[in-house]
Scaffold this motif. Structure first.
Motif, PDB file in Angstrom:
ATOM      1  N   LEU A   2     -12.028   2.981  -4.493  1.00  0.00           N
ATOM      2  CA  LEU A   2     -12.104   2.256  -6.375  1.00  0.00           C
ATOM      3  C   LEU A   2     -13.661   3.255  -6.739  1.00  0.00           C
ATOM      4  CD1 LEU A   2     -12.525  -1.761  -3.935  1.00  0.00           C
ATOM      5  CD2 LEU A   2     -11.165  -0.574  -6.271  1.00  0.00           C
ATOM      6  N   SER A  63     -16.264   5.621 -16.149  1.00  0.00           N
ATOM      7  CA  SER A  63     -15.430   5.868 -15.373  1.00  0.00           C
ATOM      8  C   SER A  63     -14.965   4.861 -14.505  1.00  0.00           C
ATOM      9  CB  SER A  63     -14.505   7.692 -15.422  1.00  0.00           C
ATOM     10  OG  SER A  63     -16.021   7.986 -14.746  1.00  0.00           O
ATOM     11  N   ASP A  65     -14.401   0.930 -11.727  1.00  0.00           N
ATOM     12  CA  ASP A  65     -13.933  -0.229 -12.448  1.00  0.00           C
ATOM     13  C   ASP A  65     -14.200  -1.555 -11.925  1.00  0.00           C
ATOM     14  OD1 ASP A  65     -12.870  -0.135  -9.241  1.00  0.00           O
ATOM     15  OD2 ASP A  65     -12.026   1.619  -9.551  1.00  0.00           O
ATOM     16  N   THR A  66     -15.450  -0.570 -10.828  1.00  0.00           N
ATOM     17  CA  THR A  66     -16.382  -2.535 -10.774  1.00  0.00           C
ATOM     18  C   THR A  66     -18.081  -2.075 -10.957  1.00  0.00           C
ATOM     19  OG1 THR A  66     -14.651  -2.586  -8.686  1.00  0.00           O
ATOM     20  CG2 THR A  66     -16.930  -3.622  -8.329  1.00  0.00           C
ATOM     21  N   LYS A  88     -14.374  -5.072 -16.495  1.00  0.00           N
ATOM     22  CA  LYS A  88     -14.811  -4.434 -15.176  1.00  0.00           C
ATOM     23  C   LYS A  88     -15.020  -5.712 -14.222  1.00  0.00           C
ATOM     24  CE  LYS A  88     -15.674  -0.894 -17.257  1.00  0.00           C
ATOM     25  NZ  LYS A  88     -14.584   0.608 -16.912  1.00  0.00           N
ATOM     26  N   HIS A  89     -14.265  -5.625 -12.633  1.00  0.00           N
ATOM     27  CA  HIS A  89     -15.187  -6.051 -11.357  1.00  0.00           C
ATOM     28  C   HIS A  89     -16.854  -5.878 -11.157  1.00  0.00           C
ATOM     29  CE1 HIS A  89     -10.974  -6.587 -10.178  1.00  0.00           C
ATOM     30  NE2 HIS A  89     -10.893  -4.794 -10.132  1.00  0.00           N
TER      31      HIS A  89
END
Length: 335
Positions: A2, A63, A65-66, A88-89
């Motif tokens: 991640l 770049s 995702d969280t 985004k998480h």
């Protein structure tokens, strides 16, 4: 692996980054700070690829995702809302928001982005010792109450005494003892006993208008839980949950380093596990597990969200009881 972005470059961010790396599930890629030099220094130290000083650019071009948000309390809501809107998480440090209205607004944004997950970083609920206390409570023949104490002198209080107003001691930034150390005790109380029927908070206000320390009383149907919280002095008292002739004793209800069960004969039994060296490791693993496979971990995720909702409600009601209002809040805000 991640990919992680961060907002905030303080000590707690470093601790989470270290935990994320130790879990083997995360890679830090993106760092946001208002100051380019700060962002670049933190990125270099932790081998991140990109730095940003503009939040829109951070969310649109980063770049990752969280995002892990560890900014001042009053900024959590707006930054979490923006992150969700960008898909985004979100892992946001406690307290995630200041009041129930903000919580409901985040829920509405999440409904519009059903693939996005939001976590409040209440680290101790993910640790094995939190569950061991909960399991031991179920074994008590009777619960007659609890006293939970978390008082830790803040180095930032030196600045207050010098005439300054650090974020953590400012109404402008939703600061104070209850909104900081008190969150741990609120999670303990709600996680172990559920929501109380009545609450009252008796704050000790400091020059900046926030609560430097305070006592909360939570009334349940058959017992009372007392929370002692403070950032202007230290306490070395243990915390305990009282049974009939037995008790569960903790060295610290937030750290949960040592836990013992004292039976009716006065014998002590160690029931706690050895804590992780990094206290944020368990939550870093749990968050990664859910993000990687959300369909098979909906039960845990929804339970955490409901617990977060209840803790937020409890903190808000305690503040209302103690007549504590942050900048911009109206005293007659609905509970």
């Amino acid at each position: 692996m991640l990919k992680l972005g961060i907002i905030g470059t303080n000590w707690i961010t470093q601790q989470f980054i270290d935990a994320a790396a130790a879990s083997g599930e995360w890679q830090l890629t993106s760092v946001y700070s208002r100051h380019a030099e700060t962002a670049q220094a933190f990125a270099a130290k932790n081998h991140a690829d990109e730095t940003f000083t503009d939040l829109d650019a951070f969310f649109s071009r980063g770049s990752f995702d969280t995002v892990y948000i560890a900014s001042p309390n009053s900024l959590h809501f707006a930054q979490a809302k923006q992150a969700i809107a960008y898909g985004k998480h979100v892992i946001v440090e406690k307290p995630a928001v200041a009041n129930q209205q903000e919580f409901e607004q985040l829920d509405a944004v999440l409904k519009a982005h059903p693939d996005v997950l939001l976590f409040e970083a209440a680290r101790q609920i993910h640790e094995v010792n939190f569950q061991r206390v909960k399991d031991q409570i179920k074994k008590l023949s009777l619960v007659q109450g609890a006293t939970l104490t978390y008082m830790k002198y803040s180095s930032r209080y030196d600045a207050v005494l010098a005439g300054e107003e650090p974020n953590i001691f400012s109404l402008n930034f939703a600061g104070g003892a209850l909104q900081d150390l008190g969150v741990y005790l609120a999670y303990d109380a709600v996680g172990w006993f559920g929501m109380p029927e009545e609450v009252a908070y008796y704050p000790t206000l400091i020059r900046t208008g926030v609560d430097g320390k305070g006592v909360a009383i939570l009334r349940y149907a058959d017992f009372t839980v007392t929370l002692n919280v403070g950032k202007t002095s230290d306490s070395f008292l243990p915390s305990e949950i009282n049974g009939l002739r037995d008790a569960i004793v903790m060295d610290n209800p937030a750290e949960l380093g040592q836990i013992t069960y004292q039976d009716k004969d006065g014998q002590e039994h160690a029931i706690g596990a050895q804590p992780d060296t990094n206290p944020m490791l368990a939550e870093a693993r749990d968050f990664a597990t859910v993000i990687n496979d959300p369909s098979n971990h909906q039960t845990e995720y929804l339970a955490w969200r409901q617990l977060s909702r209840n803790v937020n409600k409890l903190l808000f009601n305690l503040r209302q009881s103690g007549h504590l209002y942050f900048t911009g809040e109206a005293p007659d805000t609905d509970k």
